[in-house]
Design a protein around this motif. Structure first.
Motif, PDB file in Angstrom:
ATOM      1  N   GLU A 144       0.812  -1.216   0.000  1.00 53.90           N
ATOM      2  CA  GLU A 144       0.000   0.000   0.000  1.00 53.90           C
ATOM      3  C   GLU A 144       0.847   1.268   0.000  1.00 53.90           C
ATOM      4  OE1 GLU A 144       0.115  -1.322   4.378  1.00 53.90           O
ATOM      5  OE2 GLU A 144      -0.020  -2.285   2.421  1.00 53.90           O
ATOM      6  N   TYR A 145       2.104   1.176   0.441  1.00 54.06           N
ATOM      7  CA  TYR A 145       2.981   2.343   0.419  1.00 54.06           C
ATOM      8  C   TYR A 145       3.264   2.777  -1.008  1.00 54.06           C
ATOM      9  CZ  TYR A 145       4.011   1.681   5.432  1.00 54.06           C
ATOM     10  OH  TYR A 145       3.928   1.562   6.783  1.00 54.06           O
ATOM     11  N   GLY A 146       3.326   1.815  -1.916  1.00 54.02           N
ATOM     12  CA  GLY A 146       3.562   2.137  -3.318  1.00 54.02           C
ATOM     13  C   GLY A 146       2.373   2.780  -3.986  1.00 54.02           C
ATOM     14  N   VAL A 147       1.185   2.556  -3.451  1.00 55.54           N
ATOM     15  CA  VAL A 147      -0.030   3.095  -4.042  1.00 55.54           C
ATOM     16  C   VAL A 147      -0.397   4.437  -3.411  1.00 55.54           C
ATOM     17  CG1 VAL A 147      -2.504   2.686  -4.377  1.00 55.54           C
ATOM     18  CG2 VAL A 147      -0.881   0.802  -4.587  1.00 55.54           C
ATOM     19  N   SER A 148      -0.494   4.456  -2.089  1.00 58.64           N
ATOM     20  CA  SER A 148      -0.985   5.654  -1.410  1.00 58.64           C
ATOM     21  C   SER A 148       0.110   6.490  -0.765  1.00 58.64           C
ATOM     22  CB  SER A 148      -1.998   5.264  -0.334  1.00 58.64           C
ATOM     23  OG  SER A 148      -1.335   4.603   0.744  1.00 58.64           O
ATOM     24  N   GLY A 149       1.213   5.863  -0.390  1.00 55.37           N
ATOM     25  CA  GLY A 149       2.266   6.584   0.305  1.00 55.37           C
ATOM     26  C   GLY A 149       1.949   6.845   1.759  1.00 55.37           C
ATOM     27  N   LYS A 150       0.798   6.401   2.238  1.00 48.70           N
ATOM     28  CA  LYS A 150       0.420   6.607   3.642  1.00 48.70           C
ATOM     29  C   LYS A 150       0.983   5.484   4.493  1.00 48.70           C
ATOM     30  CE  LYS A 150      -3.630   9.338   2.815  1.00 48.70           C
ATOM     31  NZ  LYS A 150      -4.922   9.730   3.318  1.00 48.70           N
ATOM     32  N   VAL A 151       1.641   5.868   5.560  1.00 54.27           N
ATOM     33  CA  VAL A 151       2.260   4.885   6.430  1.00 54.27           C
ATOM     34  C   VAL A 151       1.286   4.444   7.512  1.00 54.27           C
ATOM     35  CG1 VAL A 151       4.569   5.738   6.002  1.00 54.27           C
ATOM     36  CG2 VAL A 151       3.258   6.670   7.897  1.00 54.27           C
ATOM     37  N   SER A 152       1.535   3.245   8.039  1.00 53.41           N
ATOM     38  CA  SER A 152       0.679   2.709   9.089  1.00 53.41           C
ATOM     39  C   SER A 152       1.436   1.632   9.856  1.00 53.41           C
ATOM     40  CB  SER A 152      -0.584   2.089   8.470  1.00 53.41           C
ATOM     41  OG  SER A 152      -0.232   0.956   7.696  1.00 53.41           O
ATOM     42  N   THR A 153       0.921   1.305  11.023  1.00 64.50           N
ATOM     43  CA  THR A 153       1.533   0.210  11.778  1.00 64.50           C
ATOM     44  C   THR A 153       1.326  -1.111  11.042  1.00 64.50           C
ATOM     45  OG1 THR A 153      -0.457   0.017  13.156  1.00 64.50           O
ATOM     46  CG2 THR A 153       1.363   1.329  14.038  1.00 64.50           C
TER      47      THR A 153
END
Length: 158
Positions: free
Chosen positions: A45-54
């Motif tokens: 998902e980092y490659g798609v949205s760039g939003k980080v998460s635990t």
């Protein structure tokens, strides 16, 4: 190869506005705002949205765990055309349980492509601690526990 910098990205960037975070894959890799990570270990998902998460941090950690158990890197040439380290482990697990199989099952659960399908970090840590305790008991007794012992330890089939 995964690096310790691949883990804890959510905590590191929590002070940075999510609108300024971009992945380094396919973007300006010289940007100081670019989120960096090792290919194969960074959550999809980092490659798609760039939003980080635990959940992304859990993914990175568990991919390294799966690599340690299998001896295969997520960037191995074998993993192309939809083949992944996650799928290799998922399709290779035997029905029989042991501490190592229980750890791999956690790895499968935490490396799901969608963050919402992954186990939360607290549950992951608790299960891995239980597996470690089971491993240490097995080492002391020189043998593997039965499936019932694993479930009793708090690490049921996942």
């Amino acid at each position: 190869m995964g690096h310790t910098s691949d883990f804890g990205i959510a905590k590191i960037t929590s002070v940075v506005s999510s609108t300024t975070i971009a992945t380094s894959v396919g973007k300006d890799q010289n940007s100081s705002n670019a989120m960096k990570g090792s290919m194969g270990y960074i959550a999809p998902e980092y490659g798609v949205s760039g939003k980080v998460s635990t959940e992304g941090d859990v993914y990175s950690y568990v991919i390294l765990l799966l690599e340690m158990f299998t001896g295969r890197r997520p960037t191995d040439n074998k993993f192309q055309d939809g083949h992944t380290l996650h799928n290799l482990v998922k399709t290779s697990l035997p029905e029989r349980e042991s501490w190592s199989i229980a750890a791999l099952r956690i790895g499968i659960t935490c490396s799901m492509e969608s963050p919402k399908d992954r186990m939360e970090i607290g549950g992951t840590a608790n299960k891995l601690c239980s597996i470690k305790n089971l491993f240490l008991r097995e080492a002391d007794h020189g043998g593997e526990k039965e499936e019932a012992d694993i479930e009793e330890e708090g690490t049921p089939n996942i």
